[in-house]
Design an enzyme around this catalytic site. Structure first.
Site, PDB file in Angstrom:
ATOM      1  N   HIS A 115      -9.885   5.825   9.239  1.00 42.17           N
ATOM      2  CA  HIS A 115      -9.469   5.150  10.477  1.00 42.17           C
ATOM      3  C   HIS A 115      -7.941   5.192  10.625  1.00 42.17           C
ATOM      4  CE1 HIS A 115      -9.877   2.124   7.278  1.00 42.17           C
ATOM      5  NE2 HIS A 115      -8.802   1.585   7.801  1.00 42.17           N
ATOM      6  N   ARG A 122       9.950  12.250   3.713  1.00 37.52           N
ATOM      7  CA  ARG A 122      10.557  11.312   4.677  1.00 37.52           C
ATOM      8  C   ARG A 122      10.993  10.006   4.019  1.00 37.52           C
ATOM      9  NH1 ARG A 122       7.384  14.731   7.009  1.00 37.52           N
ATOM     10  NH2 ARG A 122       7.555  15.339   9.194  1.00 37.52           N
ATOM     11  N   PHE A 138      -1.373  -2.869   7.923  1.00 32.88           N
ATOM     12  CA  PHE A 138      -2.027  -3.721   8.923  1.00 32.88           C
ATOM     13  C   PHE A 138      -1.411  -5.122   8.958  1.00 32.88           C
ATOM     14  CE2 PHE A 138      -5.548  -6.392  10.478  1.00 32.88           C
ATOM     15  CZ  PHE A 138      -5.772  -5.748  11.686  1.00 32.88           C
ATOM     16  N   ILE A 145      -1.198   7.275   5.427  1.00 32.01           N
ATOM     17  CA  ILE A 145      -1.411   8.707   5.172  1.00 32.01           C
ATOM     18  C   ILE A 145      -2.798   9.096   5.674  1.00 32.01           C
ATOM     19  CG2 ILE A 145      -1.513  10.490   3.390  1.00 32.01           C
ATOM     20  CD1 ILE A 145       0.514   8.867   1.805  1.00 32.01           C
ATOM     21  N   THR A 204      -7.473   7.645   4.711  1.00 30.53           N
ATOM     22  CA  THR A 204      -8.314   6.716   5.466  1.00 30.53           C
ATOM     23  C   THR A 204      -8.980   7.424   6.636  1.00 30.53           C
ATOM     24  OG1 THR A 204      -8.314   4.766   6.878  1.00 30.53           O
ATOM     25  CG2 THR A 204      -6.233   5.923   6.699  1.00 30.53           C
ATOM     26  N   PHE A 224       0.867  -1.185   0.000  1.00 32.50           N
ATOM     27  CA  PHE A 224       0.000   0.000   0.000  1.00 32.50           C
ATOM     28  C   PHE A 224       0.906   1.240   0.000  1.00 32.50           C
ATOM     29  CE2 PHE A 224      -3.266   2.908   1.104  1.00 32.50           C
ATOM     30  CZ  PHE A 224      -4.487   2.271   0.915  1.00 32.50           C
TER      31      PHE A 224
HETATM   32  N1  INI Z   1      -2.487   0.545   4.448  1.00 30.65           N
HETATM   33  C1  INI Z   1      -1.361   1.254   4.449  1.00 30.65           C
HETATM   34  O1  INI Z   1      -0.254   0.681   4.458  1.00 30.65           O
HETATM   35  N2  INI Z   1      -1.413   2.618   4.444  1.00 30.65           N
HETATM   36  C2  INI Z   1      -2.581   3.300   4.437  1.00 30.65           C
HETATM   37  O2  INI Z   1      -2.559   4.552   4.423  1.00 30.65           O
HETATM   38  C3  INI Z   1      -3.787   2.558   4.410  1.00 30.65           C
HETATM   39  N3  INI Z   1      -5.065   3.236   4.369  1.00 30.65           N
HETATM   40  O3  INI Z   1      -5.073   4.411   4.074  1.00 30.65           O
HETATM   41  O4  INI Z   1      -6.086   2.624   4.570  1.00 30.65           O
HETATM   42  C4  INI Z   1      -3.713   1.149   4.427  1.00 30.65           C
HETATM   43  N4  INI Z   1      -4.824   0.394   4.414  1.00 30.65           N
HETATM   44  C5  INI Z   1      -4.788  -1.043   4.146  1.00 30.65           C
HETATM   45  C6  INI Z   1      -4.598  -1.861   5.412  1.00 30.65           C
HETATM   46  O5  INI Z   1      -3.270  -1.715   5.876  1.00 30.65           O
HETATM   47  C7  INI Z   1      -4.837  -3.339   5.153  1.00 30.65           C
HETATM   48  O6  INI Z   1      -3.941  -3.811   4.173  1.00 30.65           O
HETATM   49  C8  INI Z   1      -6.265  -3.638   4.663  1.00 30.65           C
HETATM   50  O7  INI Z   1      -7.195  -3.091   5.546  1.00 30.65           O
HETATM   51  C9  INI Z   1      -6.493  -5.183   4.593  1.00 30.65           C
HETATM   52  O8  INI Z   1      -6.330  -5.796   5.839  1.00 30.65           O
END
Ligand code: INI
Length: 302
Positions: free
Chosen positions: A211, A250, A180, A205, A209, A145
């Site tokens: 959350h 960064r 996550f 970022i 999102t 991501f």
């Molecule tokens: N994952 C990220 O690495 N960065 C983010 O900013 C992000 N946002 O914005 O939602 C994000 N979401 C995905 C999350 O990490 C999981 O991969 C997904 O929810 C599936 O479990």
């Protein structure tokens, strides 16, 4: 951000090139990045600390390079044993050190080697890792991501590991969908028994999102917990930013590269060897492999 400083030696003949490499290798410097191209070849040999020293007055060695080591007497014996040319015999210096001087091969100048005497500085017992990754193994868990950012973090981390002396075949990279998923991948790497430290890379970022807080908190908590429970150091290279611009800064532009910083923390912690070999939760098979790996490394060093 300055990344390194190197004394450059450029001999004219290939034999001199190899003589210089063997010389510094023989003194125990860690072999780092090397290349061999059509026009040139080169290799970097690292020490845990380097810098520029500016001095005036008396008592300085007459040398082009100065090396501080744990015991000048031991290195003196090594140098004699290897047939290195001693320019000045080992002596006690009035500044509380033992020092000798070597001629570098190929007329490349002189190298002074010294160590401070035990009693010279009343040193507290400080446990501190070294920025030397040679012989260490690393796992990297990186999120796809925001790959535009995380791939830069990964490049920074790999660059730092290689510069610190890690070998490419000792670095295992695992890509996961998002931030996550990073803690679980990191914990799995740590429990494999095949790594000395894990580097966690992701980018969250705020604008992307609703959350943001929950995700950032959970990822941070998960990485910390994986480190505590496995006893294997985990370095935190997760960007939590308000905007993409902040993230770009960064990840290699104005404000350094968080992947690079995390990798150096991992190198330092790996060299501290914090109880990772006595992890209460590491699998039995993993522990056995780690112990066997440790025995192999000790045999190689002898
Ligand atoms: N994952 C990220 O690495 N960065 C983010 O900013 C992000 N946002 O914005 O939602 C994000 N979401 C995905 C999350 O990490 C999981 O991969 C997904 O929810 C599936 O479990």
């Amino acid at each position: 951000m300055i990344k390194s400083i190197h004394k450059l030696l450029v001999p004219k003949r290939e034999a001199d090139f190899h003589a210089l490499v063997d010389f510094f290798d023989g003194l125990g410097l860690a072999r780092g990045e090397s290349w061999k191209g059509r026009r040139s070849q080169g290799i970097k040999l690292h020490v845990p600390e380097a810098g520029v020293e500016i001095g005036m007055g008396r008592g300085f060695p007459e040398a082009d390079l100065v090396v501080e080591c744990d015991s000048a007497d031991i290195l003196y014996e090594v140098a004699k044993h290897r047939g290195f040319r001693i320019a000045e015999e080992i002596v006690d210096c009035d500044w509380g050190a033992r020092m000798f001087t070597l001629e570098l091969p190929a007329g490349a100048g002189r190298l002074a080697i010294f160590s401070y005497n035990e009693d010279w500085r009343a040193k507290p017992q400080v446990g501190e890792g070294k920025l030397n990754a040679s012989g260490k193994r690393f796992g990297i868990a990186v999120s796809r991501f925001n790959a535009f950012i995380t791939e830069r973090l990964l490049a920074g981390a790999l660059d730092a590991l290689r510069r610190a002396g890690a070998r490419s075949q000792h670095i295992q990279v695992v890509r996961v969908p998002g931030a996550f998923e990073v803690p679980l991948a990191a914990r799995t790497l740590a429990r494999s028994g095949k790594v000395d430290a894990v580097i966690c890379l992701a980018c969250i970022i705020r604008g992307e999102t609703s959350h943001y807080e929950q995700l950032a908190n959970e990822v941070t908590r998960g990485i910390g917990q994986a480190a505590q429970e496995t006893g294997v150091p985990h370095a935190y290279g997760v960007l939590t930013c308000d905007s993409l611009e902040q993230a770009i800064d960064r990840a290699g532009l104005k404000l350094g590269n968080k992947g690079w910083d995390a990798a150096l923390s991992a190198v330092e912690m790996a060299s501290l060897r914090v109880a990772s070999r006595q992890s209460p939760v590491a699998s039995k098979a993993g522990r056995r492999k780690q112990e066997a790996g440790g025995r192999r490394q000790r045999r190689r060093r002898r």
